[in-house]
Design an enzyme around this catalytic site. Structure first.
Site, PDB file in Angstrom:
ATOM      1  N   LYS A  89       0.810  -1.222   0.000  1.00  0.00           N
ATOM      2  CA  LYS A  89       0.000   0.000   0.000  1.00  0.00           C
ATOM      3  C   LYS A  89       0.843   1.273   0.000  1.00  0.00           C
ATOM      4  O   LYS A  89       0.468   2.291  -0.567  1.00  0.00           O
ATOM      5  CB  LYS A  89      -0.920   0.023   1.231  1.00  0.00           C
ATOM      6  CG  LYS A  89      -2.046  -1.004   1.179  1.00  0.00           C
ATOM      7  CD  LYS A  89      -3.141  -0.576   0.238  1.00  0.00           C
ATOM      8  CE  LYS A  89      -4.308  -1.549   0.237  1.00  0.00           C
ATOM      9  NZ  LYS A  89      -5.244  -1.278  -0.878  1.00  0.00           N
ATOM     10  N   GLU A 111      -9.620   6.774   2.700  1.00  0.00           N
ATOM     11  CA  GLU A 111     -10.554   5.796   3.248  1.00  0.00           C
ATOM     12  C   GLU A 111      -9.748   4.582   3.670  1.00  0.00           C
ATOM     13  O   GLU A 111      -8.659   4.351   3.142  1.00  0.00           O
ATOM     14  CB  GLU A 111     -11.586   5.389   2.194  1.00  0.00           C
ATOM     15  CG  GLU A 111     -11.155   4.275   1.222  1.00  0.00           C
ATOM     16  CD  GLU A 111      -9.982   4.654   0.312  1.00  0.00           C
ATOM     17  OE1 GLU A 111      -9.755   5.853   0.118  1.00  0.00           O
ATOM     18  OE2 GLU A 111      -9.302   3.731  -0.186  1.00  0.00           O
ATOM     19  N   SER A 377       1.528  -9.798  -1.036  1.00  0.00           N
ATOM     20  CA  SER A 377       1.246  -8.361  -0.920  1.00  0.00           C
ATOM     21  C   SER A 377       1.434  -7.790   0.478  1.00  0.00           C
ATOM     22  O   SER A 377       1.722  -6.609   0.642  1.00  0.00           O
ATOM     23  CB  SER A 377      -0.165  -8.067  -1.400  1.00  0.00           C
ATOM     24  OG  SER A 377      -1.095  -8.862  -0.686  1.00  0.00           O
TER      25      SER A 377
END
Lengths: 393, 253
Positions: A89, A111, A377
C-alpha cells in the site's frame, strides 16, 4: 490490443469518471496534471529515493524452495510484505503524497477498510508534515483497533463512517463527500485502483514498481524477464495491478487474479466480484460490482478485510471480460490453510489477503518448469487475532 | 411543450421541493406529490433512493436508507406513479444516481418515465460527455429534460458547455458541499450568484443546496429563477410525516 487505460480513461468498456459535477474540478485538475508531474525528473528522483531509503525497496524476489518442491513447479514470492508498514500500500501513498505536494494541497483524506491503507497514508503524512484525516467504517474501527491506534500515533484523525453498512464502501463514500466539501485544499489518496479516472491508472502506475522489479530480478535468477504466470489477490486490485502492470501486453505471461469467495460463492457471504457482479457504477467508476437487481450496491463478505469490497478496479473488470486474466475464487478456509502452509514451509506469516493467492497452488497444477511469481502483498501481523481465532492458537 | 419549460416561463420565482420516494413510509409518494401541488409548490423532484448517495449529506442519506428498508425499488416507484397525471399537473422530475437507472436499462427507464408523465431527470453522477455520447438521443426520444449541475468551482467554459447541452434549467449548487451540509449564504455565494447572473445563460438557473427557509429562499432567488429545498423538507417529513405540508410551504413564501 492494449490492456492499459485509453486517453478517455477507459479499459475496454470499464472506467471513466461517473462523478457528480461537484467533483469534476478536483478530478480534472488531477487528470490534466498527473502524467506530466509523474514524468518530471525531480518527481521521479524523490519517489524512487523514498521507495529505496524509506520503504526498503527493491523488495526481494524469493525462490520458495520447499513450496516449489511440494507443488512441483518453480515458485517465486515477491516480498511486498517486507515494505515499511507491512504491505504494498505504501508504494501508492508515497507517490500520491508527492503528487499532492506538487498540486499545492495541504490536507490529505483517505478511506480505509482494515486500516492498512489508512496506516500507509498516515505514515506518509507524518513524513511530510501534512494534515491527515482517515475515514473508516464504524464497524471496522471496532474490529481493527491496533490499526486505529497506529493511525492516531502517526498523527492522523480517524473519523468514523456512520452511514450505510459502516464498512469500507461507506468509508469511501465519506471520503468522497469530504472531498466535495473541501475541493480546493484537499487531495484524496484513494487506496486502490478504483474510483474515477485518473485514479485507477495513477495508482497502477505507482504500484507498477512491483512488476518493474520482478522483471529485473527474474532476469538475474532465471535469465528471463517473463514468468509463465503472475498470481495476485484482488480486492480493489492495487497489488495485482502493480504485479501485472509490465506484463499486461505480454500475452505469454499468464495473469491469475484471485478473489475472495468468502464462505463460498453461492452462500450469500462472498466477495467474488467477477463471479457475482454485474456492470454498474461504484465510486465514480464503471466496473463490475455486486449489487441487487435494482442497482443497489450490496455488502460483500470475506474473512480478509482487504478483499471485502463490492467492486473491482476497471482494469480487472477488463482483464476478466476480455479473458486476458484467469479469475479464481478462494474460500476463507482454503486461504487460511494456505497461509498456515506458508508459515510452516517457508517461515513467512502472510496477510490473509495474500493467503488467497497462495491457495491457488492447491487448485491449479503448474508444469514443473513453469516459473510462477506470486505477489505476497502483505504480512500477517495485522491478522494475528484472526489467525488465533481461526486456528484456536 | 414540456411542463418544466412551461413552468419556467411563469412570471414568478419558482419553489421546487425534493423528497425521497418511500420516505417516511413506503406508500407516502403520491400523497406528498398531491399535497405539494395543492399548496402551490412549482416543481417536484422525486428522489429515487440509492444505497450509496455520494453527493448527499446525512439527512438525505438517512432518508434513502430508510426508504430502501421500507421496500422502495425502481419498479415500486413506477407502480406508485402510474396514474399520477390524473391528479396533478405539476412538473415532476426524478432525481437519483445513475446505477439504478443503468440497471433498469436507460431506454426502458426513459420510456417508463414518458408513459407516467415524468418531465425530466437529474442524475448527478451521469457526466456530461457520457450523456451526450450515449444517452441524449434516448432522453429526447422520450421527451425528457436532463438537468445538469454547476458549482462555484465550475469553470466559465464548462458552464457555457453545460448551458449549450441543457434545454430546461441549470441546477446551480450554491456551495462546495453535499446536500444539507451548509446553512445560509455568505459573501462567496452572493458573488457566485451575481457572476452566474451576469453570464446571461440561455437556460434559467434554479439554486439548490443550503436553502431551508424564507430568508435563504429569497436570497437564492434574488437573481436566479427559483430554488430547491431538499434536506429541510426531509426533516419536516421526519417530524410530521406527509402532513402539515401547507404550513411548511407557507413558511417559505
Amino acid at each position: 490490443m492494449s490492456y492499459h487505460v485509453n486517453e478517455k480513461g477507459y479499459y475496454g468498456e470499464f472506467g471513466g469518471a461517473f462523478i457528480p459535477e461537484m467533483l469534476y474540478p478536483n478530478t480534472e485538475e488531477l487528470r490534466q496534471n498527473y502524467l506530466r508531474i509523474m514524468a518530471e525528473p525531480s518527481f521521479q528522483k524523490e519517489f524512487h529515493q523514498l521507495l529505496k531509503d524509506y520503504v526498503g525497496r527493491p523488495t526481494p524476489l524469493y525462490y520458495a524452495e520447499r513450496m516449489s518442491k511440494k507443488y512441483n513447479t518453480k515458485i517465486y514470492l515477491k516480498r511486498e510484505d517486507l515494505c515499511h508498514t507491512g504491505a504494498h500500500k505504501v508504494n501508492n501513498t508515497i507517490g500520491q503524497i508527492l503528487m499532492a505536494k506538487k498540486l499545492g494541497k495541504n490536507r490529505i483524506i483517505a478511506e480505509t477498510g482494515a486500516g492498512q491503507h489508512g496506516v500507509a497514508t498516515a505514515t506518509v503524512c507524518a513524513l511530510m508534515g501534512i494534515e491527515c484525516v482517515v475515514y473508516m467504517g464504524e464497524v471496522d474501527i471496532a474490529r481493527q483497533a491496533p490499526n486505529v491506534a497506529r493511525m492516531k500515533m502517526l498523527g492522523a484523525e480517524v473519523r468514523p463512517a456512520l452511514s450505510g453498512s459502516r464498512t469500507l464502501k461507506d468509508a469511501t463514500n465519506e471520503a468522497i463527500r469530504d472531498w466535495i466539501n473541501n475541493p480546493v485544499d484537499t487531495h484524496y489518496i484513494i487506496g486502490s485502483v478504483v474510483g474515477p479516472h485518473p485514479y485507477p491508472d495513477m495508482v497502477a502506475r505507482f504500484q507498477a514498481v512491483i512488476s518493474e522489479e520482478i522483471k529485473k530480478q527474474l532476469q538475474e535468477k532465471e535469465g528471463r524477464e517473463n514468468p509463465d504466470y503472475v498470481i495476485a489477490c484482488v480486492g480493489g486490485g492495487s497489488n495485482a495491478a502493480g504485479a501485472y502492470y509490465h506484463y499486461l501486453d505480454t500475452p505469454e505471461v499468464g495473469i491469475i487474479a484471485v478473489e475472495a469467495a468468502g464462505k463460498g460463492i453461492d452462500t450469500g457471504e462472498s466477495a467474488a466480484t467477477s463471479a457475482l457482479g454485474k456492470v454498474g457504477i461504484i465510486h465514480g467508476s464503471k466496473t463490475l460490482l455486486m449489487q441487487t437487481q435494482d442497482g443497489q450496491i450490496t455488502e460483500p463478505y470475506s474473512i480478509s478485510a482487504g478483499l471485502d469490497y463490492p467492486g473491482v478496479g476497471p482494469l480487472h473488470a477488463h482483464l476478466y471480460t476480455s479473458g486476458r486474466g484467469e479469475f479464481i475464487s478462494i474460500t476463507d478456509d482454503e486461504a487460511m490453510t494456505a497461509g498456515l502452509t506458508l508459515c510452516q514451509m517457508e517461515g513467512i506469516i502472510p496477510a490473509i489477503e495474500s493467503s488467497h493467492g497462495l491457495a491457488v497452488f492447491e487448485q491449479k497444477t503448474f508444469k514443473p518448469d513453469d516459473v510462477v511469481v506470486m505477489n505476497l502483498s502483505g504480512r500477517g501481523d495485522k491478522d494475528l487475532q484472526n489467525y488465533i481465532d481461526y486456528f484456536k492458537l | 411543450m414540456n411542463r418544466i419549460n412551461s413552468k419556467l416561463k411563469a412570471d414568478k420565482k419558482l419553489l421546487s421541493i425534493y423528497f425521497t420516494a418511500g420516505y417516511p413510509a413506503l406508500e407516502n409518494t403520491v400523497q406528498i406529490i398531491q399535497e405539494l401541488e395543492k399548496n402551490g409548490v412549482d416543481m417536484i423532484e422525486i428522489g429515487l433512493p440509492f444505497s450509496d448517495p455520494l453527493a448527499d449529506g446525512p439527512t438525505i442519506q438517512a432518508s434513502s436508507t430508510q426508504a430502501l428498508r421500507n421496500g422502495m425499488t425502481t419498479d415500486k416507484l413506477f407502480e406508485q406513479l402510474v396514474g399520477i397525471r390524473n391528479s396533478v399537473e405539476i412538473p415532476l422530475i426524478i432525481m437519483g444516481y445513475f446505477n439504478p437507472v443503468f440497471q433498469y436499462g436507460v431506454e426502458a427507464f426513459c420510456k417508463k418515465c414518458q408513459e407516467i408523465g415524468i418531465d425530466g431527470l437529474i442524475l448527478p453522477d451521469l457526466p456530461l460527455d457520457v450523456y451526450q455520447e450515449e444517452y441524449e438521443a434516448i432522453f429526447k426520444k422520450y421527451g425528457l429534460i436532463n438537468v445538469f449541475l454547476i458549482t462555484p468551482q465550475t469553470s466559465e467554459a464548462r458552464i457555457r458547455e453545460i448551458d449549450a447541452a441543457s434545454d430546461g434549467f441549470i441546477y446551480m449548487v450554491s456551495s462546495a458541499s453535499t446536500t444539507g451540509t451548509k446553512e445560509g449564504f455568505g459573501d462567496a455565494q452572493h458573488t457566485y450568484f451575481d457572476r452566474i447572473a451576469n453570464m446571461k445563460l440561455n437556460n434559467p438557473q434554479i439554486v439548490g443546496f443550503g436553502i431551508s427557509n424564507k430568508s435563504t429562499f429569497e436570497q437564492a432567488t434574488n437573481k436566479a429563477k427559483g430554488a430547491i429545498i431538499g434536506s429541510a423538507f426531509i426533516k419536516h417529513l421526519k417530524q410530521n410525516g406527509p402532513k402539515k405540508i401547507d404550513g411548511f410551504v407557507a413558511g417559505i413564501r
